[in-house]
Design a protein around this motif. Structure first.
Motif, PDB file in Angstrom:
ATOM      1  N   ARG A  73       0.811  -1.214   0.000  1.00  0.00           N
ATOM      2  CA  ARG A  73       0.000   0.000   0.000  1.00  0.00           C
ATOM      3  C   ARG A  73       0.845   1.266   0.000  1.00  0.00           C
ATOM      4  O   ARG A  73       0.578   2.203  -0.748  1.00  0.00           O
ATOM      5  N   GLN A  95      -3.044  -3.946  -6.929  1.00  0.00           N
ATOM      6  CA  GLN A  95      -4.488  -3.920  -6.691  1.00  0.00           C
ATOM      7  C   GLN A  95      -5.064  -5.327  -6.635  1.00  0.00           C
ATOM      8  O   GLN A  95      -5.874  -5.646  -5.764  1.00  0.00           O
ATOM      9  N   TYR A  96      -4.610  -6.170  -7.559  1.00  0.00           N
ATOM     10  CA  TYR A  96      -5.114  -7.551  -7.579  1.00  0.00           C
ATOM     11  C   TYR A  96      -4.696  -8.295  -6.314  1.00  0.00           C
ATOM     12  O   TYR A  96      -5.512  -9.007  -5.701  1.00  0.00           O
ATOM     13  N   LEU A 114      -3.983  -7.100  -3.319  1.00  0.00           N
ATOM     14  CA  LEU A 114      -4.702  -6.598  -2.147  1.00  0.00           C
ATOM     15  C   LEU A 114      -6.165  -7.038  -2.133  1.00  0.00           C
ATOM     16  O   LEU A 114      -6.761  -7.185  -1.060  1.00  0.00           O
ATOM     17  N   GLU A 115      -6.725  -7.257  -3.303  1.00  0.00           N
ATOM     18  CA  GLU A 115      -8.137  -7.666  -3.386  1.00  0.00           C
ATOM     19  C   GLU A 115      -8.310  -9.183  -3.312  1.00  0.00           C
ATOM     20  O   GLU A 115      -9.427  -9.674  -3.119  1.00  0.00           O
ATOM     21  N   HIS A 116      -7.207  -9.941  -3.471  1.00  0.00           N
ATOM     22  CA  HIS A 116      -7.297 -11.408  -3.481  1.00  0.00           C
ATOM     23  C   HIS A 116      -6.164 -12.013  -2.647  1.00  0.00           C
ATOM     24  O   HIS A 116      -5.452 -12.920  -3.095  1.00  0.00           O
ATOM     25  N   ASN A 128      -6.096  -8.457   6.705  1.00  0.00           N
ATOM     26  CA  ASN A 128      -6.344  -7.255   5.913  1.00  0.00           C
ATOM     27  C   ASN A 128      -7.163  -6.232   6.694  1.00  0.00           C
ATOM     28  O   ASN A 128      -8.365  -6.131   6.554  1.00  0.00           O
ATOM     29  N   ASP A 148      -8.243  -2.512   7.262  1.00  0.00           N
ATOM     30  CA  ASP A 148      -8.286  -1.285   6.475  1.00  0.00           C
ATOM     31  C   ASP A 148      -7.535  -0.164   7.177  1.00  0.00           C
ATOM     32  O   ASP A 148      -7.644   0.027   8.389  1.00  0.00           O
TER      33      ASP A 148
END
Length: 278
Positions: free
Chosen positions: A8, A23-24, A26-28, A75, A77
């Motif tokens: 990040r 991005q991928y 962090l999302e998976h 994860n 936030d």
């Protein structure tokens, strides 16, 4: 150091391919820890070699090492510290929000710590003649706190609240000195000027700053990172100050533990001296 925060916090320096990959990931997160670089590349639309380069950019030996670190993360936030209060909040609500945000900040700060860098910093402080501290405003409070702690255990530390005095004192740095800069942004002109001077004089330079490339990171021999949880326009340097204090406390504890018995003697001696005023 947390893999999630590494990914990040480095966003600003990424290429278009790296941003797509970050991005991928962090999302998976759970998915990525179970697949190969080849498979991840096919799913993201990048080459396996690009994934390995990305992992190395984050400081890992390869994608496997990155996956191991990623698997340890949960994860959580990252909340912007300056968004925590609203005009309509009651004081009771402000207390609760501050408690939650400070707990989150503390967790983030500890997750960003690189033990190897911390060991190097403590070693440099143990073997130096004088410690010079540079920081202004909220960072200056951190420097003042560390100087006070160091003086109690017989470590020679120099800090002045007026930056002209800081810079004047810096003129006496040598190769046996250590310069510690505290700057959340890493862009504070005065602090960076002092660190450039320290480099020129051969002093070991340590920076306490956020996990992003900045003029300060280029001047530091040892980097100790704090979380990026504040905006350019800040409600107050609350998060950065508290996170920086965590790092300076760890430096102090690292020095104190080197010889616990001697540390206790120094603390008793300074306490007895203060007691004379009572």
């Amino acid at each position: 150091m947390s893999c999630i925060y590494k990914i990040r916090e480095g966003t600003a320096s990424y290429t278009a391919t790296e941003k797509k990959l970050a991005q991928y990931v962090l999302e998976h997160i759970n998915e990525v820890t179970l697949i190969s670089a080849q498979v991840l590349g096919e799913r993201v639309g990048v080459s396996a070699s690009a994934i390995i380069r990305f992992a190395k950019k984050l400081g890992y030996n390869g994608f496997t090492a990155m996956k191991v670190d990623l698997a340890k993360d949960d994860n959580v936030d990252v909340v912007n510290f300056d968004d925590m209060i609203q005009e309509q909040d009651s004081m009771e609500m402000v207390v609760k929000k501050a408690q939650n945000l400070n707990t989150m900040l503390q967790n983030q700060a500890y997750r960003l710590i690189n033990s190897e860098s911390l060991e190097k910093a403590v070693s440099a402080l143990l073997n130096c003649s004088t410690i010079y501290l540079f920081g202004i405003s909220g960072s200056g409070i951190v420097c003042m706190d560390l100087m006070q702690k160091l003086s109690r255990i017989n470590r020679t530390a120099v800090y002045h609240s007026d930056f002209h005095d800081q810079l004047a004192a810096a003129a006496h740095m040598t190769k046996q000195s250590v310069a510690i800069a505290v700057s959340y942004s890493g862009k504070t002109h005065e602090v960076n000027a002092a660190m450039r001077l320290a480099k020129e004089m051969g002093a070991t330079t340590i920076a306490i700053t956020q996990f992003k490339k900045s003029p300060l990171t280029k001047l530091a021999d040892i980097l100790l990172y704090i979380p990026s949880t504040e905006r350019e326009l800040r409600l107050g340097a609350i998060a950065s100050r508290n996170a920086s204090l965590i790092i300076t406390d760890l430096l102090y504890l690292g020095l104190a533990k080197n010889n616990i018995e001697l540390t206790k003697q120094y603390l008793v001696k300074t306490k007895d001296m203060i007691d004379l005023l009572k």
